[in-house]
Write a protein that holds these residues in place. Structure first.
Motif, PDB file in Angstrom:
ATOM      1  N   PRO A  58      19.637  36.437  21.622  1.00 35.54           N
ATOM      2  CA  PRO A  58      20.451  37.538  22.149  1.00 35.54           C
ATOM      3  C   PRO A  58      19.694  38.864  22.036  1.00 35.54           C
ATOM      4  CG  PRO A  58      21.774  36.146  20.706  1.00 35.54           C
ATOM      5  CD  PRO A  58      20.350  35.664  20.583  1.00 35.54           C
ATOM      6  N   PRO A 105      17.886  38.020  27.642  1.00 37.39           N
ATOM      7  CA  PRO A 105      18.220  37.020  28.659  1.00 37.39           C
ATOM      8  C   PRO A 105      19.421  37.400  29.521  1.00 37.39           C
ATOM      9  CG  PRO A 105      17.780  35.958  26.551  1.00 37.39           C
ATOM     10  CD  PRO A 105      17.788  37.430  26.296  1.00 37.39           C
ATOM     11  N   ASP A 106      20.377  38.153  28.962  1.00 32.34           N
ATOM     12  CA  ASP A 106      21.606  38.366  29.722  1.00 32.34           C
ATOM     13  C   ASP A 106      21.485  39.384  30.846  1.00 32.34           C
ATOM     14  OD1 ASP A 106      21.430  40.458  27.935  1.00 32.34           O
ATOM     15  OD2 ASP A 106      23.559  40.490  27.437  1.00 32.34           O
ATOM     16  N   MET A 115      19.774  39.419  36.444  1.00 34.41           N
ATOM     17  CA  MET A 115      20.384  40.445  37.280  1.00 34.41           C
ATOM     18  C   MET A 115      19.315  41.407  37.804  1.00 34.41           C
ATOM     19  SD  MET A 115      22.695  43.515  35.820  1.00 34.41           S
ATOM     20  CE  MET A 115      21.237  44.179  35.005  1.00 34.41           C
ATOM     21  N   ARG A 132      17.188  39.790  40.579  1.00 31.88           N
ATOM     22  CA  ARG A 132      17.925  39.282  41.731  1.00 31.88           C
ATOM     23  C   ARG A 132      17.582  40.044  43.008  1.00 31.88           C
ATOM     24  NH1 ARG A 132      23.680  40.800  43.202  1.00 31.88           N
ATOM     25  NH2 ARG A 132      24.186  39.246  44.787  1.00 31.88           N
ATOM     26  N   HIS A 176      19.468  28.849  30.144  1.00 31.48           N
ATOM     27  CA  HIS A 176      19.210  30.271  30.417  1.00 31.48           C
ATOM     28  C   HIS A 176      18.691  30.421  31.852  1.00 31.48           C
ATOM     29  CE1 HIS A 176      18.685  31.815  25.988  1.00 31.48           C
ATOM     30  NE2 HIS A 176      19.886  31.360  26.236  1.00 31.48           N
ATOM     31  N   ILE A 236      21.596  28.601  34.751  1.00 29.18           N
ATOM     32  CA  ILE A 236      22.921  29.213  34.934  1.00 29.18           C
ATOM     33  C   ILE A 236      22.880  30.264  36.052  1.00 29.18           C
ATOM     34  CG2 ILE A 236      24.605  30.781  33.850  1.00 29.18           C
ATOM     35  CD1 ILE A 236      24.252  29.140  31.250  1.00 29.18           C
ATOM     36  N   LYS A 268      22.227  28.740  39.665  1.00 32.90           N
ATOM     37  CA  LYS A 268      23.318  27.932  40.213  1.00 32.90           C
ATOM     38  C   LYS A 268      24.614  28.709  40.363  1.00 32.90           C
ATOM     39  CE  LYS A 268      21.397  23.551  38.769  1.00 32.90           C
ATOM     40  NZ  LYS A 268      21.614  22.252  38.140  1.00 32.90           N
ATOM     41  N   TYR A 269      24.662  29.939  39.812  1.00 31.89           N
ATOM     42  CA  TYR A 269      25.947  30.624  39.746  1.00 31.89           C
ATOM     43  C   TYR A 269      26.585  30.824  41.122  1.00 31.89           C
ATOM     44  CZ  TYR A 269      29.603  33.940  38.696  1.00 31.89           C
ATOM     45  OH  TYR A 269      30.831  34.550  38.604  1.00 31.89           O
ATOM     46  N   GLU A 312      35.307  38.113  38.846  1.00 30.80           N
ATOM     47  CA  GLU A 312      35.047  36.713  39.185  1.00 30.80           C
ATOM     48  C   GLU A 312      35.214  35.755  38.016  1.00 30.80           C
ATOM     49  OE1 GLU A 312      31.231  36.101  40.957  1.00 30.80           O
ATOM     50  OE2 GLU A 312      31.859  37.083  42.811  1.00 30.80           O
ATOM     51  N   LEU A 313      35.003  36.251  36.817  1.00 26.71           N
ATOM     52  CA  LEU A 313      34.772  35.352  35.689  1.00 26.71           C
ATOM     53  C   LEU A 313      35.279  35.977  34.394  1.00 26.71           C
ATOM     54  CD1 LEU A 313      33.177  32.647  35.697  1.00 26.71           C
ATOM     55  CD2 LEU A 313      31.138  33.944  35.078  1.00 26.71           C
ATOM     56  N   PHE A 345      29.993  27.655  35.096  1.00 25.64           N
ATOM     57  CA  PHE A 345      30.343  29.037  35.467  1.00 25.64           C
ATOM     58  C   PHE A 345      30.507  29.150  36.978  1.00 25.64           C
ATOM     59  CE2 PHE A 345      28.076  29.140  31.446  1.00 25.64           C
ATOM     60  CZ  PHE A 345      29.016  29.784  30.673  1.00 25.64           C
ATOM     61  N   MET A 346      29.635  28.468  37.709  1.00 21.61           N
ATOM     62  CA  MET A 346      29.782  28.387  39.156  1.00 21.61           C
ATOM     63  C   MET A 346      31.147  27.796  39.517  1.00 21.61           C
ATOM     64  SD  MET A 346      27.780  25.671  41.483  1.00 21.61           S
ATOM     65  CE  MET A 346      28.704  24.357  40.702  1.00 21.61           C
ATOM     66  N   ARG A 380      33.987  30.314  38.935  1.00 18.88           N
ATOM     67  CA  ARG A 380      33.859  31.594  39.625  1.00 18.88           C
ATOM     68  C   ARG A 380      34.973  31.796  40.655  1.00 18.88           C
ATOM     69  NH1 ARG A 380      30.202  32.708  44.445  1.00 18.88           N
ATOM     70  NH2 ARG A 380      30.231  34.975  44.526  1.00 18.88           N
ATOM     71  N   HIS A 417      25.808  33.534  23.073  1.00 20.23           N
ATOM     72  CA  HIS A 417      25.821  34.854  23.703  1.00 20.23           C
ATOM     73  C   HIS A 417      25.285  34.787  25.136  1.00 20.23           C
ATOM     74  CE1 HIS A 417      24.034  38.912  24.361  1.00 20.23           C
ATOM     75  NE2 HIS A 417      24.981  39.360  23.560  1.00 20.23           N
ATOM     76  N   ASP A 418      24.120  34.175  25.326  1.00 17.80           N
ATOM     77  CA  ASP A 418      23.492  34.280  26.639  1.00 17.80           C
ATOM     78  C   ASP A 418      23.985  33.248  27.634  1.00 17.80           C
ATOM     79  OD1 ASP A 418      22.029  36.622  26.138  1.00 17.80           O
ATOM     80  OD2 ASP A 418      20.672  35.473  24.876  1.00 17.80           O
ATOM     81  N   HIS A 419      24.401  32.062  27.178  1.00 16.22           N
ATOM     82  CA  HIS A 419      25.048  31.142  28.118  1.00 16.22           C
ATOM     83  C   HIS A 419      26.246  31.849  28.752  1.00 16.22           C
ATOM     84  CE1 HIS A 419      23.520  27.033  26.378  1.00 16.22           C
ATOM     85  NE2 HIS A 419      22.555  27.807  26.817  1.00 16.22           N
ATOM     86  N   LEU A 453      26.950  35.322  28.786  1.00 19.80           N
ATOM     87  CA  LEU A 453      26.783  36.649  29.403  1.00 19.80           C
ATOM     88  C   LEU A 453      25.859  36.649  30.615  1.00 19.80           C
ATOM     89  CD1 LEU A 453      26.934  39.139  26.431  1.00 19.80           C
ATOM     90  CD2 LEU A 453      28.727  37.923  27.635  1.00 19.80           C
ATOM     91  N   ILE A 454      24.942  35.683  30.704  1.00 20.66           N
ATOM     92  CA  ILE A 454      24.073  35.635  31.889  1.00 20.66           C
ATOM     93  C   ILE A 454      24.911  35.580  33.171  1.00 20.66           C
ATOM     94  CG2 ILE A 454      22.456  34.152  33.169  1.00 20.66           C
ATOM     95  CD1 ILE A 454      21.048  33.591  30.469  1.00 20.66           C
ATOM     96  N   PRO A 455      25.890  34.682  33.290  1.00 22.99           N
ATOM     97  CA  PRO A 455      26.626  34.652  34.561  1.00 22.99           C
ATOM     98  C   PRO A 455      27.527  35.858  34.774  1.00 22.99           C
ATOM     99  CG  PRO A 455      27.544  33.061  33.008  1.00 22.99           C
ATOM    100  CD  PRO A 455      26.269  33.567  32.396  1.00 22.99           C
ATOM    101  N   LYS A 461      26.984  38.896  33.881  1.00 20.78           N
ATOM    102  CA  LYS A 461      26.197  40.077  34.225  1.00 20.78           C
ATOM    103  C   LYS A 461      25.362  39.889  35.482  1.00 20.78           C
ATOM    104  CE  LYS A 461      26.112  41.911  29.584  1.00 20.78           C
ATOM    105  NZ  LYS A 461      25.340  42.587  28.526  1.00 20.78           N
ATOM    106  N   TYR A 462      25.301  38.648  35.990  1.00 19.14           N
ATOM    107  CA  TYR A 462      24.349  38.372  37.071  1.00 19.14           C
ATOM    108  C   TYR A 462      24.566  39.256  38.302  1.00 19.14           C
ATOM    109  CZ  TYR A 462      21.507  36.046  40.512  1.00 19.14           C
ATOM    110  OH  TYR A 462      20.577  35.806  41.492  1.00 19.14           O
ATOM    111  N   LEU A 463      25.822  39.499  38.627  1.00 16.93           N
ATOM    112  CA  LEU A 463      26.090  40.289  39.832  1.00 16.93           C
ATOM    113  C   LEU A 463      26.117  41.791  39.564  1.00 16.93           C
ATOM    114  CD1 LEU A 463      28.716  38.039  41.637  1.00 16.93           C
ATOM    115  CD2 LEU A 463      26.241  38.113  41.936  1.00 16.93           C
ATOM    116  N   VAL A 517      25.871  44.711  35.843  1.00 17.25           N
ATOM    117  CA  VAL A 517      26.561  45.070  34.603  1.00 17.25           C
ATOM    118  C   VAL A 517      27.647  46.106  34.818  1.00 17.25           C
ATOM    119  CG1 VAL A 517      24.812  44.490  32.906  1.00 17.25           C
ATOM    120  CG2 VAL A 517      24.699  46.693  34.043  1.00 17.25           C
TER     121      VAL A 517
END
Lengths: 353, 353
Positions: free
Chosen positions: A226, A262-263, A267, A270, A289, A292, A295-296, B171-172, B266-267, B270, B287-289, B291-293, B295-297, B299
């Motif tokens: 983290p 990683p979090d 983003m 992207r 990591h 995810i 595939k999201y 979304e999530l 997570f997909m 969504r 934490h990262d499993h 928060l990654i999805p 935050k992907y679109l 923060v």
């Protein structure tokens, strides 16, 4: 032949799975220009019948003996090259069952395709899914595509090339340091050598990619912990392993950055309309990591790419789907993405590096 | 007062950070209907001056002594309730510097807001960011909001309520079993009790959420290992810890599913246009499993929610941003999302459970 002129080879995968019908669907969708199917012609004829609407004409197949004959195939026909030595009776196998003949045929198609690619007769490979149990039943000494490709690409008396899995879609390319390991074992497998080798493989593979600066990918490295360890507060692998590997890669001239939390790094990397990514590819330490975020937005867009081979190889991100094989309902989108990605990665239309 | 009629309390956070100007920006954007700012009035006046365009009128503030007086505040005014006991001179503190007075004031505002919420005078809390070093300089015995809220919510002589962090966007929603631990320590912290407690806290918190079936969240649990362990091949925590905790929660009547492969759950969960999610909330082990999805679109859409407290509490997913404090350039979107989320989670407009 120039890279752009050489065909992509599309292997049929397991004859009892959805591979053959996906090849036909891709041809019907107009996605097989410059593509040669490496497949048993009878298997593709059965799949073509499956994909023919009632009263409609079946998709047209054109049998050739070598990928170099693609230029003689009329437009709108799917070129099919059946390698020598395929077992008999493949077109009568029951759908959705493990069969040694299907395993042997899938392996034979991959073997032939790799041979052609290594001889320079093809620009790259797109592989439809095979079935691991069918391979095993046929006595093929490799558990899957990746290991088979590694072995076939090993020069006589030479070392097996190290490979890495990349998963990519239109927004994101992610290369994995570790894949199918328990998370606690994956942590142990994150070593200086593994990270540095991943960076080198990524750089090498990216030579033909379409990039803002051709040949020079901007590589981001995600940390393991983290906040990328928050300065050692939540783990020290960033300080003791990952940062030193990045420094070594930079000393070799690579454009590598991180380790990042990683979090947020995915983003940042992207690529989306109105959101140009900060990086061209992200290296992730663990399977999830990395996968995810890819595939999201939907697995149907994801493409699996093997890096480290002396040839480009992509594949759809799904398996043989034995439960729906032979019903003509398989979704061609991931194979379509794999074909599109292969075209990008072989550098068709790009200036030579 | 009904939940819908009670105000949300918006604490100012660190007076030297971007909190005060975000409160003013939120009011200017029309986002503070039904909201009472718990803040030093002079600090908000300084922030209002900062957010006033040249030649324009400053945003209007209306000072009140108790949240229940909100109804007397004219429309278009930001209601400001300054708790007793704030230090002097807050409005002349330099921007972007750690100061014990700012730490003490931030803590005092949170303390007052929790007191009002626990007395039933507020529906919930939205907290602007505070600075951990300023808190420490003020001798506040808690490292951050979460610990302070836990302590303030502990009944006299009672046990501290266990809490969990949720990060959510449109979304999530993702609830984390572990947060700020090195990954190898996080794996050890994934225990039967920790997973089951997370599921119970999630169920309890969800009673007021807007859900397809009110009071009954469809909870998905992500595994720890690749492919959720692939039947024990890549790790056994799914079999020995996570699945038993899910079974125990189901025995208590919870609608819990999994463990699922982390890379696809997570997909599946969504919620997006044309993509109704299969689940209302996902529980992630690390934490990262998790928060990654989320935050992907981006923060700027993420909201931090503390579950397990006897009150709703949301906060923007950023810090005090000392580097830009006092410049009037702070981005209000995450605070706006936190206000919107708090309104959702307190169940305003929802039928009572």
């Amino acid at each position: 032949m120039s890279a752009a002129a050489r065909p992509l080879l599309l292997t049929m995968g397991d004859a009892a799975g959805i591979g053959p019908e996906l090849l036909v669907r891709a041809a019907q969708a107009g996605l097989t220009d410059g593509v040669v199917a490496v497949a048993d012609p009878a298997v593709l004829r059965r799949a073509a019948a499956l994909c023919t609407t009632p009263g409609g004409l079946p998709p047209r197949l054109a049998q050739i003996d070598h990928p170099s004959e693609l230029a003689q195939v009329p437009p709108g026909c799917l070129a099919v090259c059946g390698p020598a030595g395929l077992p008999d009776g493949l077109a009568t196998l029951p759908w959705g069952r493990v069969d040694a003949r299907a395993g042997a045929a899938a392996a034979r198609c991959v073997q032939a395709a790799v041979g052609w690619a290594l001889q320079g007769d093809a620009a790259g490979l797109v592989t439809a899914p095979l079935h691991k149990e069918a391979l095993a039943a046929a006595g093929v000494p490799y558990p899957g595509h990746t290991e088979m490709l590694q072995a076939l690409a090993t020069p006589p008396g030479g070392a097996m090339p190290p490979v890495r899995m990349m998963l990519a879609n239109d927004e994101l390319r992610v290369v994995l340091v570790t894949i199918h390991l328990a998370l606690r074992r994956a942590i142990e497998a994150v070593t200086f050598d593994a990270v540095l080798q991943t960076l080198r493989i990524t750089q090498q593979a990216a030579r033909t990619w379409p990039l803002p600066v051709p040949g020079r990918p901007r590589i981001a490295v995600a940390g393991l912990n983290p906040h990328a360890g928050e300065g050692g507060l939540f783990g020290d692998e960033e300080q003791t392993i990952i940062a030193p590997a990045i420094a070594a890669a930079r000393a070799e001239g690579l454009d590598v950055h991180g380790p990042f939390p990683p979090d947020t790094v995915f983003m940042r990397a992207r690529h989306a309309p109105g959101h140009p990514g900060d990086f061209d590819v992200v290296v992730a330490m663990t399977h999830d990591h990395g996968l995810i975020p890819v595939k999201y937005l939907g697995v149907e867009h994801g493409v699996n790419v093997t890096l480290g081979l002396p040839l480009v190889r992509t594949s759809p991100d799904h398996g043989t789907a034995f439960d729906i094989a032979g019903q003509g309902v398989a979704d061609v989108r991931s194979l379509a993405a794999a074909l599109r990605m292969a075209r990008q990665l072989v550098g068709a239309g790009q200036p030579a590096a």
